[in-house]
Design an enzyme around this catalytic site. Sequence first.
Site, PDB file in Angstrom:
ATOM      1  N   ALA A  49       0.868  -1.189   0.000  1.00 56.14           N
ATOM      2  CA  ALA A  49       0.000   0.000   0.000  1.00 56.14           C
ATOM      3  C   ALA A  49       0.900   1.232   0.000  1.00 56.14           C
ATOM      4  O   ALA A  49       0.788   2.127   0.850  1.00 56.14           O
ATOM      5  CB  ALA A  49      -0.956  -0.006   1.192  1.00 56.14           C
ATOM      6  N   HIS A  52       3.031   4.596  -0.487  1.00 57.99           N
ATOM      7  CA  HIS A  52       2.733   6.021  -0.655  1.00 57.99           C
ATOM      8  C   HIS A  52       4.051   6.773  -0.736  1.00 57.99           C
ATOM      9  O   HIS A  52       5.133   6.160  -0.698  1.00 57.99           O
ATOM     10  CB  HIS A  52       1.844   6.525   0.488  1.00 57.99           C
ATOM     11  CG  HIS A  52       2.350   6.163   1.850  1.00 57.99           C
ATOM     12  ND1 HIS A  52       3.531   6.655   2.368  1.00 57.99           N
ATOM     13  CD2 HIS A  52       1.861   5.318   2.799  1.00 57.99           C
ATOM     14  CE1 HIS A  52       3.729   6.169   3.578  1.00 57.99           C
ATOM     15  NE2 HIS A  52       2.739   5.342   3.859  1.00 57.99           N
ATOM     16  N   GLU A  53       3.951   8.090  -0.796  1.00 55.79           N
ATOM     17  CA  GLU A  53       5.141   8.926  -0.955  1.00 55.79           C
ATOM     18  C   GLU A  53       6.191   8.662   0.134  1.00 55.79           C
ATOM     19  O   GLU A  53       7.391   8.762  -0.116  1.00 55.79           O
ATOM     20  CB  GLU A  53       4.696  10.399  -0.979  1.00 55.79           C
ATOM     21  CG  GLU A  53       5.799  11.428  -1.116  1.00 55.79           C
ATOM     22  CD  GLU A  53       6.794  11.168  -2.249  1.00 55.79           C
ATOM     23  OE1 GLU A  53       6.399  10.635  -3.310  1.00 55.79           O
ATOM     24  OE2 GLU A  53       7.987  11.494  -2.045  1.00 55.79           O
ATOM     25  N   HIS A  93       6.979   5.765   1.529  1.00 59.12           N
ATOM     26  CA  HIS A  93       7.777   4.612   1.101  1.00 59.12           C
ATOM     27  C   HIS A  93       8.701   5.006  -0.056  1.00 59.12           C
ATOM     28  O   HIS A  93       9.859   4.578  -0.114  1.00 59.12           O
ATOM     29  CB  HIS A  93       6.871   3.476   0.605  1.00 59.12           C
ATOM     30  CG  HIS A  93       5.948   2.924   1.642  1.00 59.12           C
ATOM     31  ND1 HIS A  93       4.591   3.125   1.618  1.00 59.12           N
ATOM     32  CD2 HIS A  93       6.194   2.165   2.739  1.00 59.12           C
ATOM     33  CE1 HIS A  93       4.034   2.503   2.647  1.00 59.12           C
ATOM     34  NE2 HIS A  93       4.980   1.919   3.347  1.00 59.12           N
ATOM     35  N   GLN A 131       2.592  -9.498  13.419  1.00 62.52           N
ATOM     36  CA  GLN A 131       2.643  -8.217  14.129  1.00 62.52           C
ATOM     37  C   GLN A 131       1.249  -7.613  14.335  1.00 62.52           C
ATOM     38  O   GLN A 131       1.119  -6.474  14.753  1.00 62.52           O
ATOM     39  CB  GLN A 131       3.600  -7.238  13.442  1.00 62.52           C
ATOM     40  CG  GLN A 131       3.187  -6.749  12.070  1.00 62.52           C
ATOM     41  CD  GLN A 131       4.306  -5.988  11.382  1.00 62.52           C
ATOM     42  OE1 GLN A 131       5.285  -6.570  10.927  1.00 62.52           O
ATOM     43  NE2 GLN A 131       4.182  -4.667  11.305  1.00 62.52           N
ATOM     44  N   GLU A 159      11.279   7.095  10.054  1.00 61.07           N
ATOM     45  CA  GLU A 159      11.251   7.576  11.443  1.00 61.07           C
ATOM     46  C   GLU A 159       9.829   7.764  11.952  1.00 61.07           C
ATOM     47  O   GLU A 159       9.630   8.018  13.129  1.00 61.07           O
ATOM     48  CB  GLU A 159      12.010   8.901  11.558  1.00 61.07           C
ATOM     49  CG  GLU A 159      13.497   8.706  11.581  1.00 61.07           C
ATOM     50  CD  GLU A 159      14.259  10.003  11.763  1.00 61.07           C
ATOM     51  OE1 GLU A 159      13.621  11.073  11.783  1.00 61.07           O
ATOM     52  OE2 GLU A 159      15.490   9.925  11.870  1.00 61.07           O
ATOM     53  N   ASP A 181       7.823   5.452  12.342  1.00 63.70           N
ATOM     54  CA  ASP A 181       7.781   4.358  13.317  1.00 63.70           C
ATOM     55  C   ASP A 181       9.100   4.373  14.078  1.00 63.70           C
ATOM     56  O   ASP A 181       9.923   3.461  13.968  1.00 63.70           O
ATOM     57  CB  ASP A 181       7.562   3.031  12.585  1.00 63.70           C
ATOM     58  CG  ASP A 181       6.248   3.028  11.836  1.00 63.70           C
ATOM     59  OD1 ASP A 181       5.204   3.078  12.484  1.00 63.70           O
ATOM     60  OD2 ASP A 181       6.271   3.013  10.585  1.00 63.70           O
ATOM     61  N   SER A 200      -0.145   4.121   5.415  1.00 57.81           N
ATOM     62  CA  SER A 200      -1.106   3.350   4.614  1.00 57.81           C
ATOM     63  C   SER A 200      -2.465   3.336   5.307  1.00 57.81           C
ATOM     64  O   SER A 200      -3.508   3.264   4.660  1.00 57.81           O
ATOM     65  CB  SER A 200      -0.605   1.917   4.435  1.00 57.81           C
ATOM     66  OG  SER A 200       0.696   1.940   3.901  1.00 57.81           O
TER      67      SER A 200
HETATM   68  O1  PAF Z   1       6.934  -0.635   9.102  1.00 56.81           O
HETATM   69  C1  PAF Z   1       6.435  -1.586   8.461  1.00 56.81           C
HETATM   70  O2  PAF Z   1       5.855  -1.428   7.392  1.00 56.81           O
HETATM   71  C2  PAF Z   1       6.542  -2.995   9.049  1.00 56.81           C
HETATM   72  O3  PAF Z   1       6.449  -2.981  10.439  1.00 56.81           O
HETATM   73  C3  PAF Z   1       7.810  -3.745   8.588  1.00 56.81           C
HETATM   74  C4  PAF Z   1       9.070  -3.061   9.075  1.00 56.81           C
HETATM   75  C5  PAF Z   1       7.828  -3.846   7.074  1.00 56.81           C
HETATM   76  C6  PAF Z   1       7.810  -5.170   9.169  1.00 56.81           C
HETATM   77  O4  PAF Z   1       6.700  -5.890   8.753  1.00 56.81           O
END
Ligand code: PAF
Length: 280
Positions: free
Chosen positions: A34, A36-37, A39, A63, A150, A152, A188
């Site tokens: 998904a 976006h800018e 990524h 997760q 950053e 996350d 996302s």
């Molecule tokens: O930040 C994310 O998109 C996810 O937590 C990652 C690092 C791809 C792990 O699934």
Amino acid sequence: MTLPIVRSVADLRAVVAGWRKAGLSVALVPTMGALHEGHLSLVRLAKAKADRVIVTLFVNPTQFAPHEDFDTYPRSEETDVALLQEAKCDLLYAPTAAVMYGPGFATGISVSGVSEPLDGLARPHFFGGVATVVAKLLIQAGPDIAIFGEKDYQQLQVIKRMVVDLDLPVTILGAPTARAKDGLALSSRNAYLTPAQRKVAGQLNLVMAKAAEAVAKGGAISDAEAQGYAALLAEGFDRIDYFEFRDALDLRRLGPGPAEGEPRLFAAAWLGKTRLIDNG
Ligand code: PAF
């Protein structure tokens, strides 16, 4: 050139081995798709840092808690492929769950300390799932560097800790948060927001900036946190998981008085069923 896509560890390693033979360096950008800018900014940084860039696309089930949004998490591989092709990514690694978690899978990585506060309290399953899948992706691809946003920030610190502790031969780089015009951190999950919620969402960054400014001017952390918390509820957020100043390096709680060390503000707030996080 069409973006090559591999879905098995053997195919991934064959491509990387070819690059290694040619003396090329490799950067990895792990994602759950998904795109976006935000990524794409990671891909651009990866391209500036290495000869070849691999993006991974895997919506990692471990997760997500059973009550969370794994089933509804946005999935758009076709669009993602088009965006990555345009960004001149060199390889997409999109394994299936069966490739990542084979029969009898029984191993998990647990990082203590930095993973414990904030999202570690609000989502107790989360960092174990992230650490395990990221360790696997790093071992599978064997990149020179791996890049994480950053936005996350706590995830980035958990991954840095894990890589040091496990002697994984990779450099972890953090990249600045990409934002919409009103300051909302790109995510996302923003796609879940209704137009009315999207308007309120833009206030998160503004309320945080005000609290950070008050603390930078010598104000008490406990006052800035209480005012920020109240301001978010007044703006229309439904619930707040945290609005806290912490040390940027070890995420230790700061306050209640004026800040010492390197303060960083972390917030997680809900609009309906959507949980937004930000820091800065
Ligand atoms: O930040 C994310 O998109 C996810 O937590 C990652 C690092 C791809 C792990 O699934």
